[in-house]
Write an enzyme that holds these catalytic residues in place. Structure first.
Site, PDB file in Angstrom:
ATOM      1  N   GLU A 185       9.469   5.238  -5.249  1.00 15.48           N
ATOM      2  CA  GLU A 185      10.529   5.547  -4.291  1.00 15.48           C
ATOM      3  C   GLU A 185      11.091   6.946  -4.530  1.00 15.48           C
ATOM      4  OE1 GLU A 185      13.154   2.136  -4.296  1.00 15.48           O
ATOM      5  OE2 GLU A 185      11.473   0.775  -4.037  1.00 15.48           O
ATOM      6  N   HIS A 387      14.057 -15.320  -0.121  1.00 18.86           N
ATOM      7  CA  HIS A 387      14.215 -14.094  -0.906  1.00 18.86           C
ATOM      8  C   HIS A 387      14.251 -14.416  -2.389  1.00 18.86           C
ATOM      9  CE1 HIS A 387      16.612 -10.408  -2.306  1.00 18.86           C
ATOM     10  NE2 HIS A 387      15.407  -9.990  -1.959  1.00 18.86           N
ATOM     11  N   HIS A 388      13.403 -13.750  -3.148  1.00 15.15           N
ATOM     12  CA  HIS A 388      13.368 -13.876  -4.606  1.00 15.15           C
ATOM     13  C   HIS A 388      13.499 -12.495  -5.228  1.00 15.15           C
ATOM     14  CE1 HIS A 388      10.817 -17.863  -4.546  1.00 15.15           C
ATOM     15  NE2 HIS A 388      12.107 -18.072  -4.307  1.00 15.15           N
ATOM     16  N   GLU A 389      14.687 -12.105  -5.586  1.00  8.46           N
ATOM     17  CA  GLU A 389      14.850 -10.849  -6.334  1.00  8.46           C
ATOM     18  C   GLU A 389      14.766 -11.194  -7.818  1.00  8.46           C
ATOM     19  OE1 GLU A 389      15.305  -7.362  -5.606  1.00  8.46           O
ATOM     20  OE2 GLU A 389      14.842  -7.528  -7.737  1.00  8.46           O
ATOM     21  N   HIS A 467       8.648  -6.356  -2.486  1.00  7.43           N
ATOM     22  CA  HIS A 467       9.346  -5.068  -2.652  1.00  7.43           C
ATOM     23  C   HIS A 467       9.238  -4.644  -4.117  1.00  7.43           C
ATOM     24  CE1 HIS A 467      11.656  -4.177   1.179  1.00  7.43           C
ATOM     25  NE2 HIS A 467      10.750  -5.083   1.461  1.00  7.43           N
ATOM     26  N   GLU A 468       9.352  -3.320  -4.314  1.00  7.87           N
ATOM     27  CA  GLU A 468       9.056  -2.743  -5.631  1.00  7.87           C
ATOM     28  C   GLU A 468       7.718  -3.320  -6.119  1.00  7.87           C
ATOM     29  OE1 GLU A 468      12.179  -4.495  -5.311  1.00  7.87           O
ATOM     30  OE2 GLU A 468      12.754  -2.683  -4.267  1.00  7.87           O
ATOM     31  N   GLU A 486       6.718  -3.041   0.154  1.00  6.58           N
ATOM     32  CA  GLU A 486       7.481  -1.804   0.266  1.00  6.58           C
ATOM     33  C   GLU A 486       6.619  -0.717  -0.383  1.00  6.58           C
ATOM     34  OE1 GLU A 486      12.133  -0.777  -0.532  1.00  6.58           O
ATOM     35  OE2 GLU A 486      10.929  -1.455  -2.204  1.00  6.58           O
ATOM     36  N   GLU A 492      16.347   1.605   3.388  1.00  4.18           N
ATOM     37  CA  GLU A 492      17.523   1.360   2.550  1.00  4.18           C
ATOM     38  C   GLU A 492      18.116   2.653   1.978  1.00  4.18           C
ATOM     39  OE1 GLU A 492      16.365  -1.121  -0.756  1.00  4.18           O
ATOM     40  OE2 GLU A 492      14.756   0.194  -1.360  1.00  4.18           O
TER      41      GLU A 492
HETATM   42  C1  NOJ Z   1      15.472  -3.635  -3.123  1.00  5.69           C
HETATM   43  C2  NOJ Z   1      14.792  -3.980  -1.839  1.00  5.69           C
HETATM   44  O1  NOJ Z   1      13.947  -2.952  -1.421  1.00  5.69           O
HETATM   45  C3  NOJ Z   1      15.868  -4.266  -0.812  1.00  5.69           C
HETATM   46  O2  NOJ Z   1      15.295  -4.479   0.446  1.00  5.69           O
HETATM   47  C4  NOJ Z   1      16.677  -5.453  -1.263  1.00  5.69           C
HETATM   48  O3  NOJ Z   1      17.722  -5.659  -0.359  1.00  5.69           O
HETATM   49  C5  NOJ Z   1      17.259  -5.215  -2.658  1.00  5.69           C
HETATM   50  N1  NOJ Z   1      16.268  -4.770  -3.555  1.00  5.69           N
HETATM   51  C6  NOJ Z   1      17.866  -6.488  -3.210  1.00  5.69           C
HETATM   52  O4  NOJ Z   1      16.866  -7.407  -3.492  1.00  5.69           O
HETATM   53 CA    CA Z   2      13.235  -0.929  -2.832  1.00  9.49          CA
END
Ligand code: NOJ
Ligand code: CA
Length: 686
Positions: A185, A387-389, A467-468, A486, A492
């Site tokens: 990024e 969603h799984h962060e 993402h990431e 992503e 963002e």
């Molecule tokens: C980074 C992601 O790219 C974004 O889309 C997300 O909202 C945040 N992390 C939180 O998970």
């Molecule tokens: Ca991101």
């Protein structure tokens, strides 16, 4: 040393016509089906090399190949060509979803085996050999290493790869740095190759001749991703991402590396139209994938990035039952397939960036009634998107993954967005002895971890949007439930990035990041300057350009990223987002230059409408659009969404003119793109 030897030999050869050393070298070659490209493979200086020609132009000068191991001698010096085999293939295969339905795979193959024929050593090297498999397409080449079992040795640890790409150092290149804290990024830089240090791929360059190339990789499975490290000017060497202990790849023999790819074209858009990376991936391994569904979604998302809402609990909590219902209603009203909800699960309170171990993937906050919402969504014909962060705490995720996926499956969730927010090199895992290890997102450990998640999701008919992520290398062909990712600066950054994405960002992405595969960029911000036109954080485009991005930045899932209230204020422009499909029969990049502009035409899958998206950098442009891609004999209503009078990305980003005209395939249209603007067109077949 071998480099020196081979250049010295070449020097003798040229200067003194003294070629005895050189003449011992063997060269074998393969050309592309149309004869325009040629790969020559040789054992100059008793070492494996390759060179790539496009007609008389040397695109890649004679470049080293080889592998370095922890416990074996290097497979670099002392290797000569033992055998070579050629073959060819010409087939057409279909994508279940994609930027085009039919993909032509036409290539010639050259498999070269090198065996050790160097000096005797204490180690018995009689079984030391490796192969390099080259495939030469009309749009570039791919090659990979293949190692057989080496006598008694059936596993190896690779500590370095010696693959070089020797390019003209004066070539213009577009790149982001490698091994940085922010993974992929970063804002792209444009410099001569000789000025870069260590860069990520896809790495795109324009040679002084005008030829365009892009270096990347395909089918990255159980190997480490590479970045490119510049040694001498123009000599880019693969730099494999390490494990925590500095080793690069642990492999059981026989093994194969991912493919190293070089896409080659006369024009910038040739790179974009290439299917080389997909062609180098294995066919679909999941069988019937009709459950993988492209589509459009909205989400409880931008409000958090704007800091109107929070992921964590409290007064501003975004993921509440009521708020989610409002989004579901909006989605149902305007025909969206899904609603993404972030911040519904316990663990976001405090500094979630650094607290990944606190995430629960099954427990909801009390103000988010997940069962009730799943029912409500179903009654409205809308899907909840999960969603799984992880915040990079992958063992915590791994420990809960089965339960977490089971829960979503039970609730009818068919798509999950995952996240691996953690600094480069700071993925946290706990090994089998309970010791914490920190890994790179792009090292072999994570290459396997990301894929494990995809396979587990596939068992439950769930698609994943990472993402990431690990960079895309075309694995969507093999695992079509890996629906998007992503892997670059997305929308963002326009909410909080310092600085936000510059106006040319998306016309650079088109020719760099996007070559690797779909991106969940999340376009469609209408309120481009929520904090004022001259504030630091804003979207540096016109609104018409936001519409055009749906056609330009391919992803089978596209978000309408703005807040519902902003769409309600401009329903005329919003109509384009409602109409534009996300799955295509055919896609053609018609015209463009890296970092300047691009014009795309795409035909909807299983339908008859065409769509055009054109975007530009800070330059306003008039672009003549030849509509000869339209069907013969048909008339279309062109529904044009263009920058309005005096539109300008910085001073006047909002005006969008919507007009309708009749056109057919013999017409030419003039597109007027404002500075930092764009045009989006639906050609509705009449
Ligand atoms: C980074 C992601 O790219 C974004 O889309 C997300 O909202 C945040 N992390 C939180 O998970
Ligand atoms: Ca991101």
């Amino acid at each position: 040393m071998s480099q020196f030897r081979s250049s010295f030999a070449a020097f003798l050869c040229l200067s003194f016509a003294f070629c005895s050393f050189q003449s011992l070298a063997k060269t074998v070659s393969a050309t592309s089906p149309d004869g325009s490209l040629k790969v020559e493979v040789n054992d100059q200086g008793n070492s494996a090399h390759y060179r790539v020609m496009k007609g008389n132009e040397e695109v890649v000068a004679n470049s080293q190949l080889g592998l370095v191991f922890a416990k074996l001698p290097e497979f670099v010096d002392g290797f000569k060509i033992k055998t070579h085999k050629t073959s060819n293939a010409n087939s057409v295969w279909q994508q279940p979803w994609g930027e085009r339905k039919q993909v032509v795979d036409h290539h010639n193959e050259l498999l070269v085996t090198f065996s050790f024929q160097g000096e005797k050593s204490a180690v018995n090297r009689s079984k030391h050999e490796f192969s390099v498999r080259f495939r030469v397409f009309n749009d570039g080449i791919g090659f990979r290493y293949e190692l057989p079992k080496l006598g008694d040795v059936d596993q190896v640890t690779i500590v370095d790869e010696q693959t070089e790409f020797r390019l003209n150092p004066e070539s213009t290149s577009w790149w982001i740095p490698a091994r940085g804290w922010n993974r992929y990024e970063f804002i792209y830089k444009k410099t001569p190759i000789k000025e870069l240090d260590r860069v990520e791929t896809p790495f795109t360059a324009r040679l002084p001749s005008g030829t365009h190339i892009s270096i990347h990789e395909a089918a990255l499975v159980d190997y480490a991703a590479f970045s490119l490290d510049q040694r001498r000017d123009g000599v880019l060497k693969t730099d494999l991402y390490p494990w925590y202990d500095g080793t690069k790849v642990h492999a059981k023999l026989p093994m194969k590396s991912s493919w190293r790819t070089i896409q080659i074209g006369n024009k910038a858009v040739d790179l974009v139209n290439s299917s080389l990376i997909l062609n180098l991936n294995e066919p679909n391994q999941l069988g019937d994938v009709s459950w993988v569904k492209p589509g459009k979604y909205i989400g409880i998302w931008w409000a958090m990035h704007l800091a109107e809402k929070t992921w964590g609990s409290g007064e501003k909590h975004g993921a509440t039952t009521d708020e989610t219902k409002r989004y579901i209603d909006f989605a149902a009203r305007y025909g969206f397939d899904g609603v993404l909800v972030e911040g519904w699960n316990i663990g976001w309170d405090g500094d979630w960036f650094f607290n990944g171990d606190l995430f629960s993937f099954t427990q909801n906050y009390p103000d988010f009634d997940i069962k009730e919402l799943a029912k409500y969504a179903k009654s409205k014909g809308v899907k909840l998107i999960g969603h799984h962060e992880t915040s990079g705490a992958v063992t915590n995720y791994r420990n809960q993954m089965q339960d977490a996926l089971d829960l979503y499956q039970k609730l009818g969730v068919e798509q999950i967005k995952t996240g691996y927010v953690a600094d480069g090199g700071r993925i946290k895992r706990v090994d089998d002895k309970g010791i914490v290890r920190h890994e790179w997102h792009h090292g072999q450990f994570m290459v396997n971890e990301y894929l494990y998640n995809i396979k587990e999701a596939a068992k439950r008919k769930i698609s994943i949007n990472t993402h990431e992520p690990i960079k895309d290398t075309g694995l969507r062909r093999t695992y079509p439930n890996w629906i998007s990712r992503e892997g670059a600066r997305g929308q963002e950054f326009n909410a909080w990035g310092s600085p936000p994405n510059p106006p040319e960002h998306t016309v650079v992405l088109t020719y760099t990041r996007m070559l690797s595969g779909p991106m969940d960029f999340t376009p469609g911000i209408f309120d481009v300057a929520p904090k004022g036109l001259y504030e630091w954080n804003r979207v540096n485009t016109t609104v018409a350009k936001q519409l055009a991005l749906y056609v330009v930045l391919y992803s089978p899932i596209q978000m309408a990223a703005d807040l519902p209230r902003n769409y309600s204020k401009d329903l005329a422009a919003f109509q384009f987002i409602q109409d534009v499909p996300t799955d295509w029969e055919e896609s053609i990049a018609l015209d463009g230059e890296v970092g300047e502009y691009v014009v795309f035409a795409r035909k909807e899958r299983d339908g008859s409408d065409w769509y055009v998206g054109a975007i530009t950098d800070v330059q306003g442009r008039k672009i003549e659009l030849n509509t000869d891609f339209l069907d013969e004999g048909a008339t279309y209503e062109a529904q044009i969404y263009q920058d309005g009078k005096d539109a300008h990305w910085k001073h006047n980003p909002y005006p969008v003119d919507v007009k309708r005209i009749k056109v057919n395939k013999n017409d030419k249209m003039m597109l007027h793109l404002a500075a930092g603007g764009g045009t989006a067109i639906r050609f509705k077949k009449l």
